[in-house]
Design a protein around this motif. Structure first.
Motif, PDB file in Angstrom:
ATOM      1  N   GLY A  27       0.845  -1.181   0.000  1.00 48.50           N
ATOM      2  CA  GLY A  27       0.000   0.000   0.000  1.00 48.50           C
ATOM      3  C   GLY A  27       0.882   1.232   0.000  1.00 48.50           C
ATOM      4  N   GLU A  28       0.714   2.086  -1.001  1.00 47.71           N
ATOM      5  CA  GLU A  28       1.521   3.299  -1.106  1.00 47.71           C
ATOM      6  C   GLU A  28       1.332   4.179   0.125  1.00 47.71           C
ATOM      7  OE1 GLU A  28       2.135   6.642  -4.454  1.00 47.71           O
ATOM      8  OE2 GLU A  28       0.099   6.447  -3.696  1.00 47.71           O
ATOM      9  N   ALA A  29       2.402   4.770   0.586  1.00 40.42           N
ATOM     10  CA  ALA A  29       2.319   5.706   1.698  1.00 40.42           C
ATOM     11  C   ALA A  29       3.349   6.811   1.467  1.00 40.42           C
ATOM     12  CB  ALA A  29       2.508   4.989   3.030  1.00 40.42           C
ATOM     13  N   ALA A  37       9.799  12.605  -0.332  1.00 40.98           N
ATOM     14  CA  ALA A  37      10.692  12.255   0.780  1.00 40.98           C
ATOM     15  C   ALA A  37      12.128  12.135   0.283  1.00 40.98           C
ATOM     16  CB  ALA A  37      10.245  10.936   1.411  1.00 40.98           C
ATOM     17  N   GLU A  38      13.070  12.515   1.136  1.00 43.43           N
ATOM     18  CA  GLU A  38      14.477  12.474   0.765  1.00 43.43           C
ATOM     19  C   GLU A  38      15.261  11.379   1.482  1.00 43.43           C
ATOM     20  OE1 GLU A  38      16.015  16.392   1.402  1.00 43.43           O
ATOM     21  OE2 GLU A  38      14.644  17.286  -0.050  1.00 43.43           O
ATOM     22  N   SER A  39      14.745  10.882   2.621  1.00 44.91           N
ATOM     23  CA  SER A  39      15.536   9.922   3.408  1.00 44.91           C
ATOM     24  C   SER A  39      14.722   8.798   4.021  1.00 44.91           C
ATOM     25  CB  SER A  39      16.261  10.662   4.543  1.00 44.91           C
ATOM     26  OG  SER A  39      17.082  11.666   4.033  1.00 44.91           O
ATOM     27  N   ILE A  40      13.447   8.702   3.682  1.00 39.65           N
ATOM     28  CA  ILE A  40      12.609   7.670   4.305  1.00 39.65           C
ATOM     29  C   ILE A  40      11.518   7.212   3.334  1.00 39.65           C
ATOM     30  CG2 ILE A  40      10.954   9.274   5.358  1.00 39.65           C
ATOM     31  CD1 ILE A  40      10.998   7.368   7.839  1.00 39.65           C
ATOM     32  N   CYS A  41      11.152   5.965   3.473  1.00 36.53           N
ATOM     33  CA  CYS A  41      10.024   5.386   2.746  1.00 36.53           C
ATOM     34  C   CYS A  41       9.211   4.613   3.780  1.00 36.53           C
ATOM     35  CB  CYS A  41      10.526   4.435   1.654  1.00 36.53           C
ATOM     36  SG  CYS A  41       9.221   3.592   0.744  1.00 36.53           S
ATOM     37  N   ARG A 117      11.801   2.386   5.695  1.00 38.73           N
ATOM     38  CA  ARG A 117      13.190   2.177   5.278  1.00 38.73           C
ATOM     39  C   ARG A 117      13.870   3.528   5.101  1.00 38.73           C
ATOM     40  NH1 ARG A 117      11.363  -1.526   1.868  1.00 38.73           N
ATOM     41  NH2 ARG A 117      11.528  -0.167   0.070  1.00 38.73           N
ATOM     42  N   THR A 118      15.180   3.537   5.235  1.00 33.81           N
ATOM     43  CA  THR A 118      15.936   4.772   5.063  1.00 33.81           C
ATOM     44  C   THR A 118      16.161   5.111   3.589  1.00 33.81           C
ATOM     45  OG1 THR A 118      18.024   3.570   5.327  1.00 33.81           O
ATOM     46  CG2 THR A 118      17.099   4.603   7.299  1.00 33.81           C
ATOM     47  N   ASP A 119      15.608   4.341   2.706  1.00 37.64           N
ATOM     48  CA  ASP A 119      15.636   4.616   1.265  1.00 37.64           C
ATOM     49  C   ASP A 119      14.314   5.291   0.906  1.00 37.64           C
ATOM     50  OD1 ASP A 119      15.726   4.629  -1.485  1.00 37.64           O
ATOM     51  OD2 ASP A 119      15.851   2.456  -1.707  1.00 37.64           O
ATOM     52  N   SER A 125      16.411   0.276  -3.796  1.00 38.14           N
ATOM     53  CA  SER A 125      17.496  -0.447  -3.122  1.00 38.14           C
ATOM     54  C   SER A 125      17.253  -1.954  -3.004  1.00 38.14           C
ATOM     55  CB  SER A 125      17.732   0.134  -1.724  1.00 38.14           C
ATOM     56  OG  SER A 125      16.684  -0.246  -0.854  1.00 38.14           O
ATOM     57  N   VAL A 126      16.144  -2.435  -3.538  1.00 34.45           N
ATOM     58  CA  VAL A 126      15.834  -3.862  -3.439  1.00 34.45           C
ATOM     59  C   VAL A 126      16.747  -4.652  -4.371  1.00 34.45           C
ATOM     60  CG1 VAL A 126      14.081  -5.650  -3.797  1.00 34.45           C
ATOM     61  CG2 VAL A 126      13.416  -3.426  -2.851  1.00 34.45           C
ATOM     62  N   MET A 127      17.462  -5.603  -3.789  1.00 32.36           N
ATOM     63  CA  MET A 127      18.336  -6.482  -4.583  1.00 32.36           C
ATOM     64  C   MET A 127      17.859  -7.915  -4.376  1.00 32.36           C
ATOM     65  SD  MET A 127      22.407  -6.912  -4.139  1.00 32.36           S
ATOM     66  CE  MET A 127      23.394  -7.658  -5.377  1.00 32.36           C
ATOM     67  N   LEU A 128      17.344  -8.529  -5.427  1.00 33.76           N
ATOM     68  CA  LEU A 128      16.862  -9.906  -5.340  1.00 33.76           C
ATOM     69  C   LEU A 128      18.040 -10.874  -5.251  1.00 33.76           C
ATOM     70  CD1 LEU A 128      13.942  -9.833  -7.936  1.00 33.76           C
ATOM     71  CD2 LEU A 128      13.823  -9.577  -5.446  1.00 33.76           C
ATOM     72  N   LEU A 129      17.812 -11.983  -4.539  1.00 30.28           N
ATOM     73  CA  LEU A 129      18.841 -12.994  -4.320  1.00 30.28           C
ATOM     74  C   LEU A 129      18.325 -14.365  -4.772  1.00 30.28           C
ATOM     75  CD1 LEU A 129      19.778 -11.748  -0.744  1.00 30.28           C
ATOM     76  CD2 LEU A 129      20.997 -11.258  -2.878  1.00 30.28           C
TER      77      LEU A 129
END
Length: 141
Positions: A27-29, A37-41, A117-119, A125-129
């Motif tokens: 859900g978008e916020a 926003a510059e430093s938080i999601c 998150r701080t992104d 910043s999501v990196m799949l593994l």
């Protein structure tokens, strides 16, 4: 959202969802996209019964989670070798760069969490593994 707009307070009434790389619908916020926003999601996540994410990490960004409703579980660690249960009312901290794979262990009930998150970007910043996903085709604690 234009980066040229002046800074101001923004009220976000969640009206849309987006599908994350991790495999869940969020859900978008608050984010760079919705509020400048510059430093938080921050967003809300409901995991359906039996739902699980793809193994992933957030490069250079910390995550804080509050379990609003229900129960979740998570494999974490360099090889997803550690496991924990997250109960309603719990707070969870995930350090930057920590591989993790959250899931809902219930066959009947969904669970809902508020995630920050701080992104400021929802998915940047999501990196799949995928090499770790292969170990967890069928989640069982």
């Amino acid at each position: 959202m234009s980066t040229n707009s002046p800074k101001s307070c923004r009220l976000i009434r969640p009206s849309r969802q987006y599908h994350g790389k991790q495999g869940f619908d969020y859900g978008e916020a608050i984010s760079a996209e919705s509020a400048g926003a510059e430093s938080i999601c921050m967003h809300i996540l409901t995991i359906p019964p039996g739902g699980k994410a793809k193994a992933h990490l957030h490069e250079s960004h910390e995550t804080a989670i509050y379990m609003l409703r229900g129960q979740s579980a998570m494999w974490f660690g360099e090889q997803l070798e550690q496991h924990m249960q997250i109960e309603e009312g719990d707070f969870l901290y995930i350090p930057a760069g920590m591989p993790h794979l959250p899931y809902n262990p219930s066959d009947a009930d969904s669970c809902t969490a508020i995630i920050a998150r701080t992104d400021p970007n929802e998915q940047e910043s999501v990196m799949l593994l995928p090499h770790l996903d292969a170990k967890f085709k069928r989640i069982q604690p």
